[in-house]
Design a protein around this motif. Structure first.
Motif, short mmCIF file in Angstrom:
data_model
loop_
_atom_site.label_atom_id
_atom_site.label_comp_id
_atom_site.label_asym_id
_atom_site.label_seq_id
_atom_site.Cartn_x
_atom_site.Cartn_y
_atom_site.Cartn_z
N LEU A 111 0.83 -1.20 0.00
CA LEU A 111 0.00 0.00 0.00
C LEU A 111 0.87 1.25 0.00
N LEU A 114 2.02 1.76 -3.49
CA LEU A 114 0.92 2.31 -4.29
C LEU A 114 0.65 3.76 -3.91
N GLY A 115 0.88 4.06 -2.63
CA GLY A 115 0.64 5.42 -2.16
C GLY A 115 1.46 6.46 -2.90
N VAL A 117 2.02 6.83 -5.97
CA VAL A 117 1.43 7.39 -7.19
C VAL A 117 0.19 8.22 -6.90
N MET A 118 -0.20 8.25 -5.63
CA MET A 118 -1.42 8.99 -5.31
C MET A 118 -1.13 10.46 -5.04
N VAL A 119 0.12 10.81 -4.91
CA VAL A 119 0.47 12.21 -4.72
C VAL A 119 0.80 12.80 -6.09
N PRO A 120 0.14 13.88 -6.47
CA PRO A 120 0.41 14.43 -7.80
C PRO A 120 1.90 14.78 -7.98
N PHE A 153 3.40 1.98 -10.62
CA PHE A 153 2.42 1.51 -11.59
C PHE A 153 2.83 0.14 -12.13
N PHE A 156 2.70 -2.63 -9.45
CA PHE A 156 1.30 -3.00 -9.21
C PHE A 156 0.78 -3.90 -10.33
N VAL B 220 -8.38 0.84 -10.30
CA VAL B 220 -7.61 1.61 -9.33
C VAL B 220 -6.77 2.67 -10.04
N MET B 221 -6.06 2.27 -11.08
CA MET B 221 -5.17 3.21 -11.75
C MET B 221 -5.95 4.31 -12.48
N ILE B 224 -7.00 6.80 -9.85
CA ILE B 224 -5.85 7.62 -9.46
C ILE B 224 -5.51 8.62 -10.56
N GLN B 228 -6.23 12.93 -10.82
CA GLN B 228 -5.11 13.85 -11.01
C GLN B 228 -5.19 14.55 -12.36
N PHE B 270 -2.28 17.03 -0.52
CA PHE B 270 -2.51 16.00 0.49
C PHE B 270 -3.97 15.73 0.74
N LEU B 272 -6.03 15.74 -1.68
CA LEU B 272 -6.28 14.85 -2.82
C LEU B 272 -5.75 13.45 -2.53
N PHE B 273 -4.57 13.39 -1.94
CA PHE B 273 -3.97 12.11 -1.61
C PHE B 273 -4.89 11.31 -0.69
N ILE B 276 -7.80 9.91 -2.63
CA ILE B 276 -7.44 8.78 -3.49
C ILE B 276 -7.16 7.55 -2.64
N PHE B 277 -6.44 7.77 -1.55
CA PHE B 277 -6.09 6.65 -0.70
C PHE B 277 -7.34 5.98 -0.14
N THR B 280 -9.05 3.97 -2.88
CA THR B 280 -8.31 2.76 -3.21
C THR B 280 -8.47 1.72 -2.11
N PHE B 281 -8.42 2.19 -0.87
CA PHE B 281 -8.52 1.29 0.27
C PHE B 281 -9.88 0.59 0.27
#
Lengths: 277, 292, 399
Positions: A111, A114-115, A117-120, A153, A156, B220-221, B224, B228, B270, B272-273, B276-277, B280-281
């Motif tokens: 996780l 994966l995290g 890629v969640m931050v722009p 990416f 995953f 998921v992708m 994400i 963004q 953050f 946004l993070f 997304i998190f 996804t979770f």
């Protein structure tokens, strides 16, 4: 191979649908290609001409004259090939680990991966630049390659793909006394070819088209990659659209070649001979 | 059975270390920035920034443009995601059929939108979306429909952006789905055939379940990626007209890279993070329940 | 004799290159960078002790490059800076204060440049940039179509511009185009200035709710609400100008050569004119300045290069290379610049052109103007209401 009987009507309908999407996919690209052969005075003509009345190679000639292609092309090849090779290898390894290994906190660790890629990406641009400065990696190939190798990416995707490979195959190899390394090279890689081909294409495309990083990291033009070198031509207001289109065509041609080349690895990776369903 | 530590380190270690250096550290740096008033005066001299606690987050919650951007982004996600996945899966299945001709040709052509430089292709798209001279309105005209001023009309600007987004993403996801389809063993179909399943039934009861890992990945992708959303509105509309295409990341970019309020921009990143998190979770939990 | 001199020069050059040359690195944008190389060669012939190294940066991403460069202190000696970029980057404190350099310079003097252009280099009262080249907006119009509606000259003032636009719109599709999707403030502000208004007064008070501003805003908005100007950009500027759908627009000098190239079919049927007059004919001043970075290790050489580029003869050469208009007033006396009457008109407009005030917050203010302008022209708010909201926005930004 399975042979399926298909009615001719179905064949026609299916191919018709595919051709419609084909047109939708290709038309913008075709316009790009056609514009790249247009001279001034023909770009804004309406109704648009698909085949230029006075086709010209001037845009391409100007591109080749105004910029030095050799070095940027070489830079792009070196950076993209190394990034792709290392990234696909590491992603397959890590994907295998996350799919088939058994250890504590595996899912938490995944996780975390994966995290990232969640931050722009925009927000980490400056810290990464400072980091590369501190590591003296500015204006080097490694500065371009290293930050791009570990790709969440890809990891995953490989994890998802490899988790589809039946455990029985791995267990059988283990019975024969194989270790993780042997299994990886003899079982996982041969069976993961379609997935590896897919991420090879993506990583190569991404790396080849990447253009903000090479620009930011280069402290002189000798480290420019092809997309950067092409984009330099053009003024603040006097964007030469035809030349820009010609530049884009030149940039994507190698990608198409690589894509065709990678095709053969999309053959069926898994044949479950000797394995009971 | 536990995997030996040495194997874990060899296989997963390199990726983790690189991600730690090049992703996690920078992320922590910007997380820290989100608690500061880091602005234009701090870029050259970081000591000009000071900690202000949660002030950025508090301001963000009171920022009407942030909420607008959030709604716009969710709008794009809700429309574009199912469209992308359904189209990509259908085309992948059609290409992957035994009896389809010119498979490679279709694959390469469908992938073209994904490899073409966004800047150049955005120029082409804004030409195609042009109300007077664009190809799309010309085509609609043939059908007797008067097309809208796509990029100039606040109601149509986001659909235009979505068109470009989906157009670019489908080919890419086709490749992923084809890889997934190739992974489905033949014997599953053979067994289904013996049971007398039609090919559509096979698709529903063999293909879809076997593709679950790929579908999960793509979903998921895509979430994400679409949350963004940035490049397409940036190139096509710059967020307008009337902020109708302002996405969260575009707003972040504006705050951080036009106004140089990097502290504030980090707090947007953050929030946004966390969104997304959380999404996804939830998906992972739901995905597990389905598989179990 | 001459030959001996040449050999001597070459020797000096070799020695100079081999030993004591100092490197000057420069960031320049796009096409300008490619052509700047040629001027750099001339500079090195005059000053063999320097080696100039130019790095070309694409316009589209120069912003990110400069930002990361300043943050990581990885900057060149000199950089080209779009005039609208002076405020945001200048405020960071990374540029050298050039006041002392100008004091001792024989070439770079305030009175040698257009007033509005010199102001673009000042940020918060400090001189951080020297004008390199300039641009300003003028009125482009179709002479044939205007005379068809009974106007045998360019619109001279606001009333005339409105009347002509209205007649043109009745006859054809639109009268004028006044919109660009981004940086729309650059079109609105000249009207405000022409009416004696501004964003801030000299004491820093927000004056966008004052009659001068609101009147200009109302005048501008009327073109959209009465459908004299296309909303949302319309079709294509060139195509619409050629077909006559939008027979007038405001733009910069680059358009002259682009119109000649892209739509040659209307050659002789169009012209350029000074901005229409209200109280003044003030236009928007743009272009590029040159800055020296504080972190530069070779400021002396950097300044010499800037001085060199400011010389009237070099400014003319630069015009010949890339068609960029000289910032130096003296350069305009050169017959080369007077040869093309359309270009000469820009020289006239430049004496009444102005740049918005350079403050750190200007970027944010400009986005906020764009936003409120859109609300008015899309009919969501009255210009007066939008101006009131704009005042609140700006006061919040400046707080």
């Amino acid at each position: 191979m399975r042979k399926v009987k298909v009615s001719p009507i179905e064949q026609i309908v299916v191919h018709l649908i595919l051709i419609i999407w084909l047109l939708i996919s290709v038309i913008p690209f075709a316009w790009m290609l056609s514009t790249s052969f247009k001279g001034p005075g023909e770009i804004f003509i309406f109704p648009p001409r698909w085949i230029p009345k006075n086709p010209t190679l001037k845009n391409y000639k100007d591109l080749f004259q105004q910029m030095n292609f050799g070095r940027p092309f070489l830079n792009s090849v070196v950076v993209s090939l190394s990034t792709t090779f290392l990234s696909v290898l590491l992603a397959t390894m890590a994907g295998y680990g996350f799919a088939k290994f058994n250890f504590k906190n595996k899912n938490t660790l995944f996780l975390l991966v994966l995290g990232t890629v969640m931050v722009p990406g925009q927000i980490t641009m400056i810290p990464v630049f400072l980091l590369l400065t501190k590591l003296s990696l500015l204006n080097t190939y490694w500065g371009l390659i290293l930050p791009a190798i570990a790709n969440a990416f890809n990891i995953f995707f490989m994890r998802q793909f490899i988790s589809g490979i039946p455990d029985e195959l791995i267990e059988a190899a283990k019975m024969d006394g194989a270790n993780e390394g042997w299994i990886f090279f003899k079982v996982i890689i041969p069976l993961s070819k379609p997935a590896m081909a897919a991420i090879t294409i993506f990583t190569f495309t991404g790396s080849w088209n990447n253009f903000l990083w090479p620009l930011i990291i280069a402290t002189d033009e000798s480290m420019y990659t092809l997309p950067v070198a092409v984009s330099v031509l053009g003024g603040q207001y006097t964007e030469n659209i035809a030349m820009q289109m010609a530049g884009s065509v030149i940039v994507i041609l190698p990608l198409i070649i690589v894509f065709l080349f990678t095709q053969k690895y999309f053959i069926k990776g898994i044949t479950f001979t000797g394995l009971k369903g | 059975m536990k995997t030996p530590l040495k194997a874990i380190i060899t296989f997963i270690g390199p990726s983790i270390i690189l991600l730690l250096i090049f992703m996690l550290i920078p992320i922590i740096v910007s997380l820290t920035l989100s608690f500061t008033d880091f602005n234009v005066f701090a870029i050259y001299n970081w000591s000009n920034a000071s900690f202000i606690g949660f002030q950025n987050y508090i301001n963000l919650m009171k920022d009407p443009l942030f909420w607008r951007a959030l709604l716009n982004t969710l709008y794009a996600l809700v429309v574009a995601m199912p469209l992308t996945i359904i189209l990509a899966l259908s085309f992948a299945a059609l290409i992957n059929r035994e009896a389809t001709y010119f498979k490679n040709f279709f694959k390469v052509s469908f992938y073209l939108p994904s490899i073409t430089n966004t800047v150049a292709i955005a120029i082409v798209w804004s030409w195609m979306l042009n109300p007077d001279y664009g190809l799309i309105n010309w085509f609609l005209g043939l059908l007797g429909i008067k097309g809208p001023n796509w990029l100039g009309d606040p109601a149509w600007a986001m659909p235009s952006v979505i068109m470009l987004v989906v157009w670019k993403a489908v080919g890419y996801n086709i490749i992923l789905f084809i890889a997934g389809l190739q992974n489905i063993p033949d014997y599953l179909y053979e067994a289904a055939e013996l049971d007398g399943a039609s090919r559509f039934q096979q698709f529903l009861h063999v293909t879809i379940p076997s593709l679950r890992p790929t579908i999960f990945f793509v979903t998921v992708m895509t979430i994400i990626g679409y949350l963004q959303l940035f490049e397409e509105p940036y190139m096509l509309t710059g967020g307008g007209p009337l902020d109708s295409t302002l996405s969260i990341v575009l707003y972040l970019y504006r705050q951080g890279f036009r106004f140089f309020k990097l502290g504030y921009a980090s707090s947007i990143a953050f929030v946004l993070f966390i969104m997304i998190f959380a999404l996804t979770f939830i998906q992972m939990k739901v995905g597990k329940n389905i598989e179990a | 004799m001459k030959k001996r001199f040449t050999i001597f020069s070459i020797l000096v050059l070799i020695v100079a290159l081999g030993f004591g040359t100092t490197k000057i690195t420069i960031w320049a944008m796009g096409e300008e960078a490619k052509s700047l190389d040629k001027l750099a060669q001339l500079f090195m012939e005059e000053y063999p002790e320097y080696e100039v190294n130019i790095q070309a940066i694409p316009w589209a991403n120069a912003y990110d490059k400069i930002l990361t460069g300043i943050a990581g202190r990885q900057v060149p000696d000199v950089a080209q800076m779009g005039t609208t970029w002076m405020a945001p980057f200048g405020s960071m404190g990374a540029f050298e204060n050039l006041d002392p350099y100008v004091k001792n310079s024989k070439i770079v003097k305030e009175e040698a440049f257009f007033r509005g252009s010199w102001e673009t280099g000042k940020v918060d009262g400090k001189l951080l940039g020297i004008p390199w080249y300039v641009d300003t907006r003028v009125l482009y119009y179709r002479t044939d179509l205007l005379s068809e509606v009974g106007c045998d000259h360019a619109p001279q003032d606001w009333d005339e511009l409105y009347d002509v636009a209205k007649k043109l719109a009745q006859k054809g599709k639109y009268g004028i185009t006044l919109y660009q999707p981004q940086d729309n403030y650059q079109i609105l502000l000249p009207f405000v200035w022409q009416n004696g208004g501004d964003i801030l007064d000299s004491k820093g008070n927000v004056i966008v709710d004052q009659p001068e501003f609101v009147e200009a805003f109302e005048y501008y908005t009327r073109f959209f609400t009465e459908k004299l100007a296309p909303l949302g950009g319309g079709g294509n500027l060139f195509q619409d100008f050629a077909t006559g759908d939008t027979p007038m627009f405001f733009s910069g000098p680059w358009m002259v050569s682009m119109i000649r190239e892209q739509i040659p079919q209307i050659e002789g049927k169009w012209n350029v004119a000074l901005m229409p007059k209200k109280k003044t004919r003030t236009s928007f001043m743009g272009g590029s300045d040159l800055v020296i970075f504080k972190d530069s290790k070779n400021k002396e050489g950097a300044w010499k290069f800037i001085e060199f580029l400011s010389r009237p003869d070099i400014q003319v050469k630069w015009y010949q290379l890339v068609n960029s208009l000289p910032a130096s007033i003296e350069a305009w006396n050169n017959p080369i610049l007077q040869a093309d009457p359309m270009i000469a008109l820009f020289g006239e407009q430049l004496f009444d052109a102005k740049a918005p005030i350079n403050r750190p917050e200007f970027q944010e203010i400009s986005v906020s103007i764009d936003r409120r302008v859109e609300e008015a022209i899309y009919g969501r708010k009255t210009p007066e209401g939008a101006a009131k909201d704009l005042k609140k926005d700006i006061e919040k930004i400046l707080r």
